[in-house]
Enzyme design. Sequence first.
Site, PDB file in Angstrom:
ATOM      1  N   GLU A 146       0.820  -1.219   0.000  1.00  0.00           N
ATOM      2  CA  GLU A 146       0.000   0.000   0.000  1.00  0.00           C
ATOM      3  C   GLU A 146       0.851   1.265   0.000  1.00  0.00           C
ATOM      4  O   GLU A 146       0.550   2.247   0.660  1.00  0.00           O
ATOM      5  CB  GLU A 146      -0.948  -0.005   1.196  1.00  0.00           C
ATOM      6  CG  GLU A 146      -1.943  -1.148   1.162  1.00  0.00           C
ATOM      7  CD  GLU A 146      -2.943  -1.121   2.296  1.00  0.00           C
ATOM      8  OE1 GLU A 146      -4.134  -1.382   2.047  1.00  0.00           O
ATOM      9  OE2 GLU A 146      -2.531  -0.847   3.443  1.00  0.00           O
ATOM     10  N   GLU A 151     -13.209  -3.316  11.418  1.00  0.00           N
ATOM     11  CA  GLU A 151     -13.137  -2.535  10.186  1.00  0.00           C
ATOM     12  C   GLU A 151     -14.155  -2.994   9.156  1.00  0.00           C
ATOM     13  O   GLU A 151     -14.732  -2.174   8.440  1.00  0.00           O
ATOM     14  CB  GLU A 151     -11.719  -2.633   9.609  1.00  0.00           C
ATOM     15  CG  GLU A 151     -11.549  -1.977   8.263  1.00  0.00           C
ATOM     16  CD  GLU A 151     -10.172  -2.196   7.671  1.00  0.00           C
ATOM     17  OE1 GLU A 151      -9.965  -1.790   6.507  1.00  0.00           O
ATOM     18  OE2 GLU A 151      -9.303  -2.777   8.365  1.00  0.00           O
ATOM     19  N   ASP A 167      -8.116  -9.590   3.582  1.00  0.00           N
ATOM     20  CA  ASP A 167      -8.001  -8.451   4.506  1.00  0.00           C
ATOM     21  C   ASP A 167      -9.120  -8.440   5.539  1.00  0.00           C
ATOM     22  O   ASP A 167     -10.034  -7.605   5.448  1.00  0.00           O
ATOM     23  CB  ASP A 167      -8.002  -7.140   3.717  1.00  0.00           C
ATOM     24  CG  ASP A 167      -7.651  -5.936   4.574  1.00  0.00           C
ATOM     25  OD1 ASP A 167      -7.171  -6.124   5.706  1.00  0.00           O
ATOM     26  OD2 ASP A 167      -7.851  -4.807   4.113  1.00  0.00           O
TER      27      ASP A 167
END
Length: 675
Positions: A268, A369, A341
């Site tokens: 990332e 999340e 993820d």
Amino acid sequence: MKKLLSLFLLSCLLGPVSAEDGSRLWLRQSTDAHAQITAPRQSPTLNIAVRELKQAWKGLPVTLVLKKDKQLSSEGFRIRQVNGKLTVTSPSETGLLYAAYHLIRLQEMQNFGKPSETDQEITENPAYDLRILNHWDNLDRSIERGYAGKSLWNWEELPGTLSDRYEAYARANASIGINATVLNNVNASSKILSAEYLEKVKALADIFRPYGIKVYLSINFASPMQLGGLSTADPLDKDVIAWWKQKAKEIYRTIPDFGGFLVKANSEGQPGPCDFNRTHAEGANMLADALKPYKGIVMWRAFVYSPTDADRAKQAYLEFQPLDGQFRDNVIVQIKNGPVDFQPREPYSPLFGAMPRTPQMVEFQITQEYLGFSNHLAYLAPMWEEFFDFVKPSSLKAIAGVANIGTDTNWCGHPFAQANWYAFGRMAWNPSLTSGTIAEEWLKQTFFDASNPEHAPIAYEIHNMMMESREAVVDYMMPLGLHHLFAWGHHYGPEPWCDVPGARPDWMPSYYHKADKQGIGFDRSHTGSNATAQYPDSLCRLYDDIRTCPDEYLLWFHHAPWQHTMQSGRTLWDELCYRYDHGVQQVRSFQKKWDLAENYIDAERFKDVQSRLKIQARDAVWWKDACLLYFQEFSGMRAPYEVERPIHELDDLKQVKLPIDNHECPTPKMLNERR
């Protein structure tokens, strides 16, 4: 129905419960006990153990003894009850502290410490030497994927001003066996390694030390350039090597028991050794060599993916498996539980077990999340228990959890989100504990009195609610192996249609669901990306064949036709509709169960949970309508008659844009005004 009615009638007869704000977490024991405690000597850690027992223990007299025992690890302990007396032994003071908290936990569970005709013995050894929280906290006190306020660490005031919450944080962690913490975000600022900030880190380390907690830091791999003024961060460059050795010396001079580094590299956009044509092993080993003289470790994350890879789920395996055996012995490769993820459900990452000559650790995400942030009830221990069904705990070196802790009064936002922090610690200590056992422990220490028989029926209902909650989230968000259908930028609501011009393909939901007129799902079988080949042979065969692939992973591994026959006998489309609808109905049942608890629980926490369950119920309908209406455009099929009809129009749902980023949770007002 009769059972629920009787609970309701009983609740009407009970009086009000005293006020609570959730700040005491699961450490709500009374402080009026007068226990007889004997310790071998005084020290900061032993003084804490004695204080905790004196304040809370109401059972038999306790003697604390430091004693070497070959059957005990350095932090293990043994509790013996003989002739009306308790003796606690451990090779270390930290082990005695853990024993004290365990005794208090057993007392709250009504399981130990009372006079008995028979002698009793308990032996506890932690499964892992390293049980660590990862904070994704930034130096400006924002928290990436933080949904409970600001960061606990007030860097501007440190080291001079020390919050009471720092010690309360250490106490909470020690009470569940967590012995380490990474203070800062894996997307790290190099400033954390400056002399100024190391003094701030030292202030926290000094507070945490008596509770047996070591401090670690996330580091930016380019720190020699950003902080040291070098022209490169090449791990084989002699000046870079010298810089890191000098930095390690400075750190350990300031914090002698510093634990080591956590590294996110070449992921990332973060810098890493691959920027200099070096491998992950070469980068990790350079840092490990710098820490080796001080017994420090490097936790090197395997969370990597590139924007052009045909299947993001494969990349960690492709990059790291060939490096097996090339890492130093003080490097641990830290791998997320699933290959993508932290989705509500993923198969386990095939990298586990694929590097037998490399120490590995699992990274769980405690903060939600992808499970509704701090607005949704989602007890995560069943997810972690599911992981350990596939990955032997003994194959791992350590366990990490991405923390869900902030400055909110109750620490975690949602009162039930505390259970995930608690469950992580308990499972990190003993991964063979069941999620049900842990939920029972937590409920009896937070909401219900184990000694009060009137609490038992409603505690049973709330326990069931917890145990069903994660599966409910899977159903109303992404059942049958669907994944990553989230809104752009924050991952809160549904946006399966999301299409941002110029954005990375693997940040788009369509990259994962691949819905078309023929069917839906990502083909990872031998006819697609062949990700199934990364799994052991038995699982490869199971997952690769659409006829044998378990329903819960079907759309993870296969692009299945809409008319595909599921194990239930329904078509895929009908099953998808039923699963989404079931998730909605489950959350509504949680509302009913929780309402029964009103007279058993303090008004403050009751109303807080009740309000969040209302949000969750509305969000579940939002998810169901958005996904089914969108996918119906491809399937062209009607929803089964029994499934609740949508209350939204697809065009209206496509206009919903929540004004949040990845540092905050949407408020009720935002959600009521969503458009």
